[in-house]
Motif scaffolding. Structure first.
Motif, PDB file in Angstrom:
ATOM      1  N   ASP A 183       1.038  -1.001   0.333  1.00 23.76           N
ATOM      2  CA  ASP A 183      -0.206   0.028   0.026  1.00 23.76           C
ATOM      3  C   ASP A 183       1.344   1.314  -0.265  1.00 23.76           C
ATOM      4  O   ASP A 183       1.107   2.013  -0.569  1.00 23.76           O
ATOM      5  N   ALA A 184       2.229   1.433   0.470  1.00 22.61           N
ATOM      6  CA  ALA A 184       2.518   2.545   0.417  1.00 22.61           C
ATOM      7  C   ALA A 184       4.451   2.144   1.229  1.00 22.61           C
ATOM      8  O   ALA A 184       4.677   1.148   1.689  1.00 22.61           O
TER       9      ALA A 184
ATOM     10  N   PRO B 227       2.227   6.978  -0.797  1.00 24.21           N
ATOM     11  CA  PRO B 227       1.521   6.123  -1.406  1.00 24.21           C
ATOM     12  C   PRO B 227       1.870   4.916  -2.176  1.00 24.21           C
ATOM     13  O   PRO B 227       2.060   5.504  -3.299  1.00 24.21           O
TER      14      PRO B 227
END
Length: 297
Positions: A111-112, A268
């Motif tokens: 995700d990040a 992100p």
């Protein structure tokens, strides 16, 4: 045979000579004060107090493992041996660990990606009339000014104008504190290396971030209370590469003659996602409070 000559002793001569020598060299006052024996009457100049801190903590071991897990969620998906390596952090390169230390961490998830850096500087004044703490306040004030915090608003009104650009919140003290140190944190960058860029962004916002990418009201860069002797927070949203948006939250505080910088960055994986200001600020402030408590132990 002539009688031996008898030696003459003058009991007060030795004491007199000591008194004369002491009077010529000038006396030392109590508590480090120096007495001026020039004509016109003696005066006493008191040297400024030294700083509270004479050494610095080992930085990579200063962040609790529980906090690192929260700050670097991507570590959880790594094999155990790799997790341990990431949690160890990378120590900054400095010339004098009694004057400046730092550590950096980095981890990525689907995700990040997140980066964390902490920097601690012990400021020493070379001016006997200026205390170490006062000199540290001068260095801190320069960092706060460089951050370009928005002007404070009147009580009861909305927060100040969001910062359109970020100048970074690092304590660039190469000449300010005469520390003579150079700090590098590998992948996380140097203490003065906070990226700058436009705070405007596009794409769907995450929770707590307005659609235009600016910092939400009440979360603007600002002076913080109840953290050390003085503190401020900076929040910079910038583009990284062609599309990705990266938010960096920096908390800088001073405790006596030590200045601490916490820098926390999130980028992100999806280019339309804006990193959440409140979440990053809460985590950075919590870590800063923990480091302040450690300094007071």
């Amino acid at each position: 045979m002539q009688p031996k000559a008898r030696k003459a002793y003058v009991p007060g001569l030795a004491a007199l000579l000591v008194a004369v020598v002491a009077g010529c060299s000038g006396g030392g006052g109590a508590d480090g004060a120096v007495t001026d024996t020039k004509p016109g009457g003696p005066t006493t100049a008191t040297a400024a107090q030294p700083g509270k801190y004479r050494t610095l903590r080992e930085p990579c071991g200063s962040v609790p493992r529980s906090m690192l897990k929260d700050l670097l969620p991507g570590v959880a998906s790594l094999p155990e041996d790799q997790r341990a390596k990431v949690y160890e952090g990378t120590a900054a390169v400095t010339y004098d660990t009694d004057r400046r230390v730092g550590c950096g961490w980095k981890a990525a998830s689907p995700d990040a990606s997140n980066q964390l850096m902490i920097d601690l500087e012990r400021v020493v004044s070379y001016d006997p009339a200026v205390s170490d703490a006062d000199r540290a306040q001068e260095v801190y004030a320069k960092a706060e000014t460089a951050a370009g915090l928005p002007a404070a608003t009147a009580p009861g009104t909305p927060g100040g104008t969001p910062s359109a650009t970020g100048s970074g919140a690092g304590t660039d003290t190469g000449t300010g504190s005469d520390s003579g140190t150079s700090t590098q944190t590998g992948e996380t960058g140097s203490p003065s290396g906070t990226p700058s860029g436009s705070a405007s962004g596009s794409g769907a916002p995450s929770d707590g971030a307005p659609s235009d990418g600016t910092t939400p009201d009440g979360l603007e860069p600002r002076v913080l209370e109840n953290l050390g002797d003085a503190a401020f927070l900076d929040d910079v949203l910038a583009r990284s590469g062609a599309a990705a948006q990266q938010r960096t939250v920096s908390v800088v505080f001073r405790t006596s003659n030590v200045i601490v910088t916490v820098r926390y960055t999130e980028q992100p994986a999806h280019p339309t996602v804006v990193p959440d200001s409140k979440e990053l600020q809460d985590k950075a402030r919590e870590l800063a409070r923990t480091l302040a408590e450690q300094l007071n132990e």
